[in-house]
Design a protein around this motif. Structure first.
Motif, mmCIF file in Angstrom:
data_model
loop_
_atom_site.group_PDB
_atom_site.id
_atom_site.type_symbol
_atom_site.label_atom_id
_atom_site.label_comp_id
_atom_site.label_asym_id
_atom_site.label_seq_id
_atom_site.Cartn_x
_atom_site.Cartn_y
_atom_site.Cartn_z
ATOM 1 N N ASN A 71 0.780 -1.238 0.000
ATOM 2 C CA ASN A 71 0.000 0.000 0.000
ATOM 3 C C ASN A 71 0.812 1.288 0.000
ATOM 4 O OD1 ASN A 71 -3.045 -0.669 0.376
ATOM 5 N ND2 ASN A 71 -1.940 -2.136 1.648
ATOM 6 N N VAL A 72 2.098 1.212 0.286
ATOM 7 C CA VAL A 72 2.929 2.421 0.364
ATOM 8 C C VAL A 72 4.217 2.160 -0.419
ATOM 9 C CG1 VAL A 72 4.015 4.122 1.870
ATOM 10 C CG2 VAL A 72 1.993 2.872 2.671
ATOM 11 N N GLU A 73 4.380 2.884 -1.499
ATOM 12 C CA GLU A 73 5.529 2.658 -2.375
ATOM 13 C C GLU A 73 6.820 3.244 -1.800
ATOM 14 O OE1 GLU A 73 6.602 3.911 -6.882
ATOM 15 O OE2 GLU A 73 4.550 3.233 -6.503
ATOM 16 N N GLY A 74 7.908 2.488 -1.940
ATOM 17 C CA GLY A 74 9.242 3.000 -1.637
ATOM 18 C C GLY A 74 9.674 3.006 -0.192
ATOM 19 N N VAL A 75 8.942 2.322 0.699
ATOM 20 C CA VAL A 75 9.357 2.307 2.102
ATOM 21 C C VAL A 75 10.647 1.512 2.251
ATOM 22 C CG1 VAL A 75 7.016 2.574 3.014
ATOM 23 C CG2 VAL A 75 7.964 0.283 2.706
ATOM 24 N N LYS A 76 11.378 1.817 3.301
ATOM 25 C CA LYS A 76 12.590 1.081 3.636
ATOM 26 C C LYS A 76 12.240 0.038 4.689
ATOM 27 C CE LYS A 76 15.525 5.094 2.835
ATOM 28 N NZ LYS A 76 16.406 6.096 3.458
ATOM 29 N N HIS A 77 13.099 -0.973 4.810
ATOM 30 C CA HIS A 77 12.873 -2.040 5.785
ATOM 31 C C HIS A 77 14.126 -2.249 6.622
ATOM 32 C CE1 HIS A 77 9.096 -3.579 4.036
ATOM 33 N NE2 HIS A 77 9.612 -3.156 2.894
ATOM 34 N N ALA A 78 13.929 -2.422 7.933
ATOM 35 C CA ALA A 78 15.006 -2.804 8.844
ATOM 36 C C ALA A 78 14.557 -4.090 9.532
ATOM 37 C CB ALA A 78 15.267 -1.716 9.872
ATOM 38 N N PHE A 79 15.516 -4.964 9.820
ATOM 39 C CA PHE A 79 15.194 -6.259 10.419
ATOM 40 C C PHE A 79 16.026 -6.479 11.668
ATOM 41 C CE2 PHE A 79 14.253 -6.654 5.935
ATOM 42 C CZ PHE A 79 13.025 -7.278 5.938
ATOM 43 N N LEU A 80 15.398 -7.102 12.668
ATOM 44 C CA LEU A 80 16.079 -7.493 13.894
ATOM 45 C C LEU A 80 16.078 -9.012 13.968
ATOM 46 C CD1 LEU A 80 17.295 -6.370 16.581
ATOM 47 C CD2 LEU A 80 15.024 -6.675 17.569
ATOM 48 N N LYS A 81 17.228 -9.591 14.269
ATOM 49 C CA LYS A 81 17.301 -11.045 14.399
ATOM 50 C C LYS A 81 16.389 -11.503 15.529
ATOM 51 C CE LYS A 81 21.912 -10.921 14.493
ATOM 52 N NZ LYS A 81 23.272 -11.387 14.702
ATOM 53 N N LYS A 82 15.749 -12.628 15.301
ATOM 54 C CA LYS A 82 14.785 -13.155 16.268
ATOM 55 C C LYS A 82 15.393 -13.327 17.656
ATOM 56 C CE LYS A 82 11.140 -16.580 16.371
ATOM 57 N NZ LYS A 82 10.483 -17.644 15.610
ATOM 58 N N GLU A 83 16.617 -13.873 17.718
ATOM 59 C CA GLU A 83 17.224 -14.131 19.029
ATOM 60 C C GLU A 83 17.522 -12.850 19.807
ATOM 61 O OE1 GLU A 83 20.529 -14.741 15.920
ATOM 62 O OE2 GLU A 83 18.458 -15.350 16.142
ATOM 63 N N LEU A 84 17.590 -11.711 19.119
ATOM 64 C CA LEU A 84 17.826 -10.437 19.792
ATOM 65 C C LEU A 84 16.527 -9.798 20.292
ATOM 66 C CD1 LEU A 84 20.470 -8.912 17.359
ATOM 67 C CD2 LEU A 84 20.865 -10.136 19.513
ATOM 68 N N ALA A 85 15.394 -10.377 19.891
ATOM 69 C CA ALA A 85 14.094 -9.807 20.235
ATOM 70 C C ALA A 85 13.327 -10.632 21.264
ATOM 71 C CB ALA A 85 13.259 -9.659 18.964
ATOM 72 N N ILE A 86 14.003 -11.574 21.899
ATOM 73 C CA ILE A 86 13.338 -12.442 22.877
ATOM 74 C C ILE A 86 13.448 -11.820 24.269
ATOM 75 C CG2 ILE A 86 13.350 -14.730 23.956
ATOM 76 C CD1 ILE A 86 14.438 -15.804 21.277
ATOM 77 N N ALA A 87 12.321 -11.783 24.966
ATOM 78 C CA ALA A 87 12.297 -11.241 26.328
ATOM 79 C C ALA A 87 13.153 -12.099 27.249
ATOM 80 C CB ALA A 87 10.857 -11.189 26.840
#
Length: 186
Positions: A71-87
């Motif tokens: 729905n939105v052209e040209g957005v950028k993407h950033a990714f976080l590794k799953k193991e860094l996002a675990i509580a």
């Protein structure tokens, strides 16, 4: 860290973590049920400052990315590794659980989808590289995704993700060589 774009996150806790780590402005999707009002805000942000989509490394996060991408052209993407996002308790997963340096590092590497500059990665290349159709394919894909910082992807979606983020065949070959050397050293 100075980020001019507005970062799209899922909720309030993510906003708090992003503000703490970077001071950047955010738009919250309030989960995976993105309404037209939120999409309009994201479109406006993209036109005025640019947008970085930074969602949780799970299925709802991937769903939100896909909706925004459609729905939105040209957005950028950033990714976080799953193991860094675990509580710390190991039960929850999300951007809000990552430490500040990991958030900053993920936001240093962003990808823009450019539909005008085509990249073609043949399936035969992915098979030869043992990224699909091989017993070790998942392990190799996970490591490839980590190195390229393109987010986790299954075998079916790998070709699309590599092409979407314009990962050049030469770059793919370079990372596959790295994977092969890592396996030799194990």
């Amino acid at each position: 860290m100075n980020i001019k774009e507005i970062i799209v996150v899922e909720g309030k806790s993510d906003t708090i973590a992003i503000k703490r780590a970077t001071g950047a402005d955010t738009i919250e999707t309030n989960g995976s049920a993105i309404d037209e009002k939120t999409l309009t805000r994201i479109r406006h942000a993209q036109e005025t400052r640019g947008v970085i989509v930074f969602t949780d490394p799970d299925f709802p996060g991937r769903r939100i990315r896909a909706i925004i991408e459609d729905n939105v052209e040209g957005v950028k993407h950033a990714f976080l590794k799953k193991e860094l996002a675990i509580a710390k308790n190991g039960r929850k997963l999300g951007i809000e659980h990552a430490n500040d340096e990991d958030l900053r590092q993920a936001l240093r590497v962003v990808y823009t989808v450019d539909t005008l500059t085509a990249v073609n990665i043949p399936y035969s290349t992915l098979m030869t590289a043992r990224l699909i159709g091989h017993p070790d394919a998942k392990k190799r894909r996970d490591r490839l995704s980590e190195i390229l910082q393109i987010g986790p992807v299954n075998g079916k979606g790998l070709k699309k993700r590599l092409e979407m983020f314009r990962i050049a065949p030469t770059k793919l070959d370079e990372v596959v060589d790295m994977l092969n050397k890592e396996e030799e050293n194990d």
